[in-house]
Design an enzyme around this catalytic site. Structure first.
Site, mmCIF file in Angstrom:
data_model
loop_
_atom_site.group_PDB
_atom_site.id
_atom_site.type_symbol
_atom_site.label_atom_id
_atom_site.label_comp_id
_atom_site.label_asym_id
_atom_site.label_seq_id
_atom_site.Cartn_x
_atom_site.Cartn_y
_atom_site.Cartn_z
ATOM 1 N N LYS A 166 -8.984 -14.706 -24.414
ATOM 2 C CA LYS A 166 -9.137 -15.967 -24.765
ATOM 3 C C LYS A 166 -9.736 -16.797 -23.779
ATOM 4 C CE LYS A 166 -4.965 -16.743 -26.381
ATOM 5 N NZ LYS A 166 -4.481 -15.362 -26.216
ATOM 6 N N ASP A 196 -8.090 -24.717 -24.175
ATOM 7 C CA ASP A 196 -7.321 -23.376 -23.996
ATOM 8 C C ASP A 196 -6.006 -23.641 -24.490
ATOM 9 O OD1 ASP A 196 -6.679 -20.855 -23.389
ATOM 10 O OD2 ASP A 196 -6.889 -21.258 -21.294
ATOM 11 N N GLU A 197 -5.243 -22.631 -24.973
ATOM 12 C CA GLU A 197 -3.921 -22.758 -25.346
ATOM 13 C C GLU A 197 -3.893 -24.069 -26.510
ATOM 14 O OE1 GLU A 197 -1.531 -20.883 -24.095
ATOM 15 O OE2 GLU A 197 -2.195 -20.409 -22.090
ATOM 16 N N GLN A 254 2.431 -17.873 -29.220
ATOM 17 C CA GLN A 254 2.614 -18.193 -27.910
ATOM 18 C C GLN A 254 3.063 -19.948 -27.886
ATOM 19 O OE1 GLN A 254 0.725 -16.742 -24.363
ATOM 20 N NE2 GLN A 254 -0.718 -15.781 -26.076
HETATM 21 N N1 ATP Z 1 -13.556 -7.449 -22.118
HETATM 22 C C1 ATP Z 1 -12.873 -7.371 -20.977
HETATM 23 N N2 ATP Z 1 -13.221 -6.365 -20.048
HETATM 24 C C2 ATP Z 1 -12.420 -6.294 -19.063
HETATM 25 N N3 ATP Z 1 -11.204 -7.122 -18.649
HETATM 26 C C3 ATP Z 1 -11.036 -8.170 -19.779
HETATM 27 C C4 ATP Z 1 -11.830 -8.321 -20.797
HETATM 28 N N4 ATP Z 1 -11.276 -9.224 -21.672
HETATM 29 C C5 ATP Z 1 -10.241 -9.602 -20.842
HETATM 30 N N5 ATP Z 1 -10.127 -8.770 -19.821
HETATM 31 C C6 ATP Z 1 -9.059 -9.179 -18.721
HETATM 32 O O1 ATP Z 1 -7.712 -9.314 -19.414
HETATM 33 C C7 ATP Z 1 -6.866 -9.929 -18.845
HETATM 34 C C8 ATP Z 1 -6.398 -11.216 -19.753
HETATM 35 O O2 ATP Z 1 -7.490 -11.898 -20.217
HETATM 36 P P1 ATP Z 1 -7.262 -13.473 -20.767
HETATM 37 O O3 ATP Z 1 -6.348 -14.215 -19.626
HETATM 38 O O4 ATP Z 1 -8.379 -14.294 -20.778
HETATM 39 O O5 ATP Z 1 -6.382 -13.239 -21.857
HETATM 40 P P2 ATP Z 1 -5.524 -14.541 -22.822
HETATM 41 O O6 ATP Z 1 -6.068 -14.149 -24.331
HETATM 42 O O7 ATP Z 1 -6.236 -15.891 -22.396
HETATM 43 O O8 ATP Z 1 -4.184 -14.454 -22.407
HETATM 44 P P3 ATP Z 1 -3.109 -15.285 -22.621
HETATM 45 O O9 ATP Z 1 -2.786 -15.375 -24.286
HETATM 46 O O10 ATP Z 1 -1.696 -14.792 -22.079
HETATM 47 O O11 ATP Z 1 -3.405 -16.624 -22.435
HETATM 48 C C9 ATP Z 1 -7.682 -10.788 -17.623
HETATM 49 O O12 ATP Z 1 -7.341 -10.139 -16.528
HETATM 50 C C10 ATP Z 1 -9.060 -10.657 -18.262
HETATM 51 O O13 ATP Z 1 -9.809 -10.681 -17.197
HETATM 52 MG MG MG Z 2 -5.330 -17.519 -21.549
#
Ligand code: ATP
Ligand code: MG
Length: 780
Positions: free
Chosen positions: A32, A225-226, A258
């Site tokens: 996200k 975000d969030e 979350q």
């Molecule tokens: N398509 C992708 N290819 C490679 N790595 C990825 C890809 N998408 C996300 N990631 C990696 O996965 C991890 C999680 O991504 P991110 O932090 O954006 O998730 P999030 O949904 O925001 O998580 P949270 O809910 O914990 O905030 C990060 O290290 C990010 O770089």
């Molecule tokens: Mg995040």
């Protein structure tokens, strides 16, 4: 576009949709935040100006990381000012510093942090002759904060019978009065507290359509975000801005699983009503995107987290899967005591560090409450494991630093009452509490600030003797001389002058004991922080702007997860789960998984709160990339006495096939596995059957079907630990002590009442126990 190659199809679609409102709902680690980052880059590549993007992140650090990533994509020369990127509070503080005079607030206002707010409330409660034990400043502040975040003004508060009745039930019927005085005093001091930054932004946009229009025109895209943790006033502000935009475009990302800030007024329903709240230009609903692949964690971690969150009834159903390695099982390590828990964590850090050949910065210890950090700190210090605590007292909350900052604040805004009180007699200049009380009285009677009073002692009839008057005048001249210089010196030069001329340096530099040295280090760290700030400004070519207020704002709004401290060596991170939101670590320890801690005892009363606790554990587990280790302590020193707690019910809720461990250390002593485990909770003297003691995952059922090897122990269920066993104790016996855990008896001396045993414990060293008092059971 090349830029988007490292996104999956769903992420790419979310990034490329820029023509209207969109919502990305997806589980942890599914990218996200990554979608937002790439979206910024995408918009920039399409020619949008960075200033036209309003990006609201959960921490300032997250905003900085986004900028760094974008810099990498566009090359180091890409020049970015993150004026409208940051937390709600920091971005709107920036806007208010430019616009607040339009709602009658001088733009050099101070920001009161949590401690300032409480200190002011404390003064007010005292002045109003209320009982501080009943009207606890923290509790009163929580009520006022809740009101502000729901945009309930003092007048509406007073006239709302539901609210007043709630206060009555809480035995604090006069909160409305305190609220009124508090608001007035903040005004008088030209100060805003954290909540005011949102409330006044809202008022600014409501009262001044021209200002709203200006920002509506400026912003071409809003990103949040969030989103699940936004509250009422935040949603209202967004909605005002959104409606004022020429082309309506917003992208919010979030995960209802979350949502963990309802205690601060966050409203999980915001995410549910998003499509209604932000309709597209042509009245259509916002576009919804779902991301399902988790890139952060092993399959096992993702499945374990899913199995836990499925116990929540009120949750949007969504799929989350990982294509990463299956990975190890979740390791569950129960400990006898908090001390042993810390030891287990330290041992596992060393083991994994060797095994994975990684640095200490790959580890995080996450706990429910700040107070739990102590045992880990002690153990890490003993073992020389470098660590850093986020939260608790952040750097800028430490006394010596707050003192210096109070000087800055008074220079920037002489009406700042909290800053004034803090330094009027620091370093000691013979101005006592009585004088300060007199100044306060005089100020309140005349409805002016403290500073105004000491500048016009005779006019306001301040009744102090000549000697005191001279001292006050000296203080006033000192601060005035800093004010004069603040227009020409940079923050660092000014800081240096303040520290020397106020004699703070003398005060801090003279001591030689360990505490003094720590203060000296903090002072140096502070000065170098200012240097960095000034250098940053020079780099950006912004030396001309009024940056003392900017500096103070940065400092006041640093959140737990923002403080970085010394970067010289990799360190283990210790923090609350709340502070860990959005972050990731190769190895995560979730500690203190006990009933009465996690879920917190307050949560046991309602399903809603219990579900929030469960989400909190979901957040904790999903921070882990490779290893996730859960621990709990059976005995814990809390509130000055030994407490016994059952393991958290949440451990039972995780799919049992994904967890290993659970046995007492060492593994052989109880017949192994998890079977021995339930014996404590279900029959022991300090547990009994609990309403949630369901026969679900296997712990307790296993126990009932198995024959514990430690039959002596089990044969005497009440109390589980008893010194009556002492009679049959012999040298070479293995015992289990209530606090020290398992040990071998080396020697028995004395007779009768005075019989003593020397026991070598596996994890607590060698101890002498007076058997009359010792609480243990004999194992073999
Ligand atoms: N398509 C992708 N290819 C490679 N790595 C990825 C890809 N998408 C996300 N990631 C990696 O996965 C991890 C999680 O991504 P991110 O932090 O954006 O998730 P999030 O949904 O925001 O998580 P949270 O809910 O914990 O905030 C990060 O290290 C990010 O770089
Ligand atoms: Mg995040």
């Amino acid at each position: 576009m090349d830029l988007l190659n490292d996104l999956n199809d769903a992420q790419r679609a979310a990034v490329e949709y820029i023509d209207g409102p969109s919502l990305v709902i997806a589980g942890a680690g599914s990218g996200k935040t990554r979608v937002l980052t790439y979206k910024i880059a995408y918009l920039l590549a399409k020619g949008k100006d960075l200033y036209s993007l309003l990006v609201l992140t959960f921490t300032n650090k997250a905003a900085k990381e986004m900028v760094e990533r974008i810099r990498k994509m566009f090359g180091e020369t890409f020049y970015i000012r993150q004026k409208y990127m940051g937390t709600f509070h920091s971005v709107f503080a920036r806007i208010l510093h430019v616009e607040s005079d339009k709602i009658g607030f001088p733009s050099d206002f101070t920001i009161y942090d949590e401690a300032d707010s409480r200190s002011l409330l404390k003064s007010i409660i005292k002045e109003m002759d209320m009982n501080e034990k009943v009207y606890k400043p923290a509790a009163v502040h929580a009520r006022i904060s809740m009101a502000k975040n729901h945009l309930i003004s003092v007048d509406s508060y007073e006239s709302d019978s539901d609210i007043i009745n709630q206060d009555k039930r809480a035995k604090m019927p006069e909160i409305a009065k305190i609220y009124r005085e508090y608001v007035q005093r903040c005004r008088l001091a030209n100060a805003m507290d954290f909540d005011d930054l949102l409330v006044y932004t809202y008022r600014l946009f409501i009262e001044r359509k021209d200002v709203l229009e200006k920002y509506g025109n400026l912003f071409k895209y809003i990103m949040v975000d969030e989103y699940q943790d936004t509250n009422y006033v935040q949603k209202k502000i967004l909605s005002l801005l959104y409606n004022a935009m020429q082309e309506k475009a917003i992208c919010a990302v979030g995960d209802d699983s979350q949502s963990i800030y309802s205690f601060r007024g966050a409203d999980i329903d915001n995410i549910l009503s998003f499509t209604k709240d932000f309709p597209s230009q042509d009245g259509k609903e916002a576009k919804l995107f779902k991301l399902e692949q988790n890139y952060r964690s092993t399959q096992t971690i993702v499945e374990a987290a899913n199995s836990l969150i499925h116990h929540n009834r009120n949750q949007i159903q969504k799929e989350v899967f990982s294509k990463n390695d299956k990975g190890e099982k979740i390791l569950y390590k129960p400990a006898y005591s908090d001390k042993e828990e810390a030891l287990i964590v330290a041992k596992n850090i060393q083991r994994i560090k060797r095994q994975d050949d990684c640095g200490y910065d790959q580890f995080a210890i996450l706990y429910r409450t700040n107070a739990q950090s102590r045992s880990f700190e002690e153990e890490f210090r003993k073992q020389g494991i470098p660590y850093r605590i986020y939260g608790g007292l952040s750097f800028y909350q430490r006394k010596e630093i707050k003192d210096i900052i109070a000087y800055f604040r008074l220079v920037a805004n002489p009406d700042d009452e909290e800053a004034f009180k803090r330094i009027i007699n620091y370093p000691a200049r013979g101005i006592g509490a009585t004088t300060v009380m007199k100044i306060a009285d005089c100020a309140h009677q005349n409805q002016v600030s403290f500073w105004e009073v000491i500048g016009n002692v005779e006019h306001y009839g301040l009744n102090v003797n000549k000697g005191t008057q001279t001292k006050l005048e000296k203080f006033r001249l000192l601060i005035s001389s800093f004010i004069d210089r603040s227009h020409t010196l940079d923050v660092y030069e000014l800081g240096d002058a303040i520290i020397r001329e106020s004699r703070i340096s003398e005060d801090i530099m003279s001591g030689k004991n360990a505490d003094d040295l720590a203060r000296q280090e903090n002072l140096e760290e502070f000065l170098s922080g200012m240097q960095t700030f000034v250098a940053g400004r020079q780099e950006e070519g912004r030396m001309d702007e009024a940056y003392l207020t900017d500096y103070l704002q940065d400092v006041a709004l640093l959140t737990d997860a923002d403080s970085e401290g010394e970067k010289d060596e990799p360190r283990v991170s210790l923090m609350t789960i709340h502070a860990a939101k959005g972050l990731e670590f190769a190895t995560v320890f979730v500690v203190g998984l006990e009933e009465n801690i996690f879920p917190s005892p307050l949560a046991a009363i309602s399903v809603r709160e219990l579900e929030e606790e469960r989400r909190l554990l979901y957040v904790a587990i999903t921070r882990a990339e490779k290893h996730c280790i859960l621990t709990n302590a059976k005995n814990r020193f809390r509130y000055g006495k030994m407490e016994f707690d059952n393991p958290s019910r949440f451990i039972d809720e995780i799919d049992a096939s994904l967890i290993e461990g659970g046995e007492e250390a060492p593994e052989s002593s109880f017949g192994g596995g998890r079977s021995s485990y339930g014996g404590y909770g279900s029959e022991g003297g300090y547990g009994g059957r609990m309403p949630w003691d369901r026969d679900r995952s296997g712990y307790r059922r296993d126990y009932q079907n198995s024959k514990p090897v430690a039959s002596q122990f089990m044969a005497d269920p009440k109390p589980a630990f008893a010194s009556s066993a002492a009679g049959s104790l012999c040298e070479g016996c293995r015992i289990e002590h209530q606090r020290f855990g398992i040990g071998t008896v080396l020697k028995i001396e004395g007779t009768g009442e005075n019989t003593k045993a020397t026991v070598e414990f596996q994890n607590a060293g060698t101890k002498q126990l007076l058997l009359k008092f010792a609480k243990f059971t004999i194992l073999s």
